[in-house]
Design a protein around this motif. Structure first.
Motif, PDB file in Angstrom:
ATOM      1  N   ARG A  35      -4.696 -10.008  -6.840  1.00 33.87           N
ATOM      2  CA  ARG A  35      -3.850  -9.730  -6.772  1.00 33.87           C
ATOM      3  C   ARG A  35      -3.282  -7.901  -6.035  1.00 33.87           C
ATOM      4  O   ARG A  35      -3.986  -7.771  -6.161  1.00 33.87           O
ATOM      5  N   GLU A  37      -1.198  -5.030  -6.132  1.00 34.58           N
ATOM      6  CA  GLU A  37      -1.179  -3.944  -7.265  1.00 34.58           C
ATOM      7  C   GLU A  37      -0.887  -2.667  -7.128  1.00 34.58           C
ATOM      8  O   GLU A  37      -1.440  -1.891  -6.164  1.00 34.58           O
ATOM      9  N   THR A  38       0.145  -2.110  -7.095  1.00 29.89           N
ATOM     10  CA  THR A  38       1.215  -0.947  -6.689  1.00 29.89           C
ATOM     11  C   THR A  38       1.083  -0.555  -7.779  1.00 29.89           C
ATOM     12  O   THR A  38       2.056  -0.212  -8.927  1.00 29.89           O
ATOM     13  N   PRO A  45      -0.099  -0.718  -1.598  1.00 30.03           N
ATOM     14  CA  PRO A  45      -0.373  -1.919  -2.702  1.00 30.03           C
ATOM     15  C   PRO A  45      -2.026  -2.033  -2.533  1.00 30.03           C
ATOM     16  O   PRO A  45      -2.856  -1.738  -1.473  1.00 30.03           O
TER      17      PRO A  45
END
Length: 76
Positions: A35, A37-38, A45
């Motif tokens: 995944r 994610e930021t 990210p």
């Protein structure tokens, strides 16, 4: 001479039975799920990879932490 040697090897290879497939092979490792994610305050990210079981545990831990914060008595 070499022809006879090769013919002999092929003959013995044809006579041997193939080995049966192992029935109790090691289980396959779980597939990784990645995944993006930021982080807060960043525009780039970060890719994070875990197995499905690890993601389920992370989400469960996050939900438990949110519930703990919501149910905490306000400090005065």
């Amino acid at each position: 001479m070499i022809v006879f040697l090769i013919a002999g090897l092929l003959a013995t290879a044809a006579q041997t039975a193939p080995a049966p497939a192992p029935t109790d092979a090691a289980p396959k490792p779980e597939k990784r799920v990645c995944r993006s994610e930021t982080a807060t305050g960043s525009t780039i990210p970060k890719r994070i990879c875990h197995t499905k079981a690890e993601w389920a545990q992370i989400e469960s831990d996050n939900a438990r932490n949110v519930d703990a914060v919501r149910n905490r008595a306000p400090s005065r």
